[in-house]
Design a protein around this motif. Structure first.
Motif, PDB file in Angstrom:
ATOM      1  N   ILE A  52      69.183  10.620  82.682  1.00  0.00           N
ATOM      2  CA  ILE A  52      69.019  12.070  82.798  1.00  0.00           C
ATOM      3  C   ILE A  52      68.372  12.438  84.132  1.00  0.00           C
ATOM      4  N   VAL A  53      67.345  11.688  84.519  1.00  0.00           N
ATOM      5  CA  VAL A  53      66.660  11.977  85.785  1.00  0.00           C
ATOM      6  C   VAL A  53      67.561  11.659  86.976  1.00  0.00           C
ATOM      7  N   ALA A  54      68.371  10.594  86.879  1.00  0.00           N
ATOM      8  CA  ALA A  54      69.313  10.290  87.955  1.00  0.00           C
ATOM      9  C   ALA A  54      70.300  11.437  88.136  1.00  0.00           C
ATOM     10  N   ALA A  55      70.760  12.010  87.026  1.00  0.00           N
ATOM     11  CA  ALA A  55      71.651  13.169  87.105  1.00  0.00           C
ATOM     12  C   ALA A  55      70.930  14.354  87.740  1.00  0.00           C
ATOM     13  N   ALA A  56      69.664  14.551  87.367  1.00  0.00           N
ATOM     14  CA  ALA A  56      68.878  15.640  87.952  1.00  0.00           C
ATOM     15  C   ALA A  56      68.747  15.471  89.460  1.00  0.00           C
ATOM     16  N   GLN A  57      68.489  14.241  89.882  1.00  0.00           N
ATOM     17  CA  GLN A  57      68.329  13.974  91.312  1.00  0.00           C
ATOM     18  C   GLN A  57      69.640  14.077  92.084  1.00  0.00           C
ATOM     19  N   SER A  58      70.749  14.132  91.360  1.00  0.00           N
ATOM     20  CA  SER A  58      72.049  14.268  92.010  1.00  0.00           C
ATOM     21  C   SER A  58      72.394  15.722  92.300  1.00  0.00           C
ATOM     22  N   ALA A  59      71.555  16.652  91.871  1.00  0.00           N
ATOM     23  CA  ALA A  59      71.767  18.067  92.192  1.00  0.00           C
ATOM     24  C   ALA A  59      71.480  18.299  93.669  1.00  0.00           C
ATOM     25  N   ALA A  60      72.001  19.395  94.187  1.00  0.00           N
ATOM     26  CA  ALA A  60      71.712  19.762  95.576  1.00  0.00           C
ATOM     27  C   ALA A  60      70.218  20.000  95.746  1.00  0.00           C
ATOM     28  N   SER A  61      69.713  19.677  96.944  1.00  0.00           N
ATOM     29  CA  SER A  61      68.310  19.905  97.269  1.00  0.00           C
ATOM     30  C   SER A  61      68.232  20.564  98.642  1.00  0.00           C
ATOM     31  N   SER A  62      67.557  21.696  98.723  1.00  0.00           N
ATOM     32  CA  SER A  62      67.484  22.442  99.979  1.00  0.00           C
ATOM     33  C   SER A  62      66.914  21.583 101.097  1.00  0.00           C
ATOM     34  N   SER A  63      67.701  21.414 102.150  1.00  0.00           N
ATOM     35  CA  SER A  63      67.299  20.617 103.321  1.00  0.00           C
ATOM     36  C   SER A  63      66.888  19.196 102.962  1.00  0.00           C
ATOM     37  N   ASN A  64      67.326  18.728 101.795  1.00  0.00           N
ATOM     38  CA  ASN A  64      66.978  17.385 101.305  1.00  0.00           C
ATOM     39  C   ASN A  64      65.463  17.192 101.211  1.00  0.00           C
ATOM     40  N   LEU A  65      64.746  18.273 100.857  1.00  0.00           N
ATOM     41  CA  LEU A  65      63.282  18.213 100.805  1.00  0.00           C
ATOM     42  C   LEU A  65      62.761  17.701  99.456  1.00  0.00           C
TER      43      LEU A  65
END
Length: 273
Positions: A52-65
């Motif tokens: 579940i957390v791996a899927a969460a971390q696969s979401a877009a992240s602003s400026s990869n921050l």
């Protein structure tokens, strides 16, 4: 057997909804989403949580921050204390796993200090928004992942009601604040959750330019659909969706925890310039 047409009918609360020719198993999965507030005691194991957390971390992240974090809470006593802080909702206690999603600028402050840079931008509203948006994007990926594993979820916005006490309970450092919670667990089949209808696409989809008048007919339809839904679910909601929603934004008294949240943000190092 659930058909694609039935998924669309449930999602929009109408037997006459048009079903697009485009479709996929992923879209079908998303259409079937529902909020679950009754759970079996079966634990969410570490492998499931990791996926579940791996899927969460696969979401877009602003400026990869990666300006978010999440705290997994399984301890019944801690869940019970958090439930009290979030409106005493019984499903928080019942769910085997509570995920508390955080806007987290502390990590960026630490990184900046480590490499000898200033971190003035962390004091601005824009960076707080980045943390909140990143947390929301990650959490929605987590919801879809959990549901694909046969689990159910429900968001807990009331985790913002008493933010300083939540921060103390979770030992959050400055520049970190809880944005919302998420209950996760195996749905209780004896208390099935219904798919809550959404407004017609004419309410939310605008082509080229935005129009409020174009939404009027769709909102009238939605009021009827939701009144039928409230009645079918035995929900004690007076009036239509419009009545219910208008009361929700009528005044600041409806914003549970607003003053506490504003104060807590300042106390926790969010200057929000």
């Amino acid at each position: 057997m659930t058909t694609r047409a039935s998924l669309y009918q449930a999602r929009y609360g109408s037997p006459d909804v048009a079903v697009p020719a485009a479709g996929s198993t992923l879209i079908d999965h998303l259409l079937a989403h529902r909020s679950v507030r009754a759970y079996l005691p079966d634990p969410v194991n570490d492998d499931q949580l990791a996926a579940i957390v791996a899927a969460a971390q696969s979401a877009a992240s602003s400026s990869n921050l990666h300006a978010w974090s999440v705290v997994a809470v399984r301890d019944p006593a801690r869940k019970s204390r958090l439930a009290v802080l979030a409106g005493d909702q019984p499903h928080i206690r019942q769910a085997p796993l509570l995920l508390v999603w955080l806007a987290d600028l502390a990590r960026l402050e630490q990184v900046a200090q480590k490499v000898g840079e200033e971190h003035v931008a962390l004091d601005y509203l824009e960076m707080f928004e980045v943390g909140v948006i990143d947390a929301a994007l990650a959490a929605q990926n987590a919801v879809s992942a959990a549901e694909s594993l046969g689990l159910g979820t429900v968001y807990i916005g009331a985790m913002r009601n008493r933010p300083e006490e939540v921060a103390t309970e979770l030992q959050l450092p400055p520049r970190v604040v809880a944005v919302f919670g998420l209950c996760v667990g195996t749905p209780d089949p004896d208390q099935p959750a219904a798919v809550k209808p959404r407004p017609p696409q004419s309410v939310v989809l605008h082509n080229e330019t935005y129009s409020l008048p174009a939404q009027a007919a769709g909102l009238e339809t939605y009021d009827t659909v939701m009144s039928d839904f409230y009645a079918s679910q035995g929900m004690k909601v007076r009036g239509t969706w419009s009545n219910h929603s208008a009361k929700r934004v009528r005044d600041t008294a409806a914003l549970s925890g607003r003053d506490r949240l504003v104060e807590a943000l300042h106390q926790r190092g969010f200057e929000l310039k």
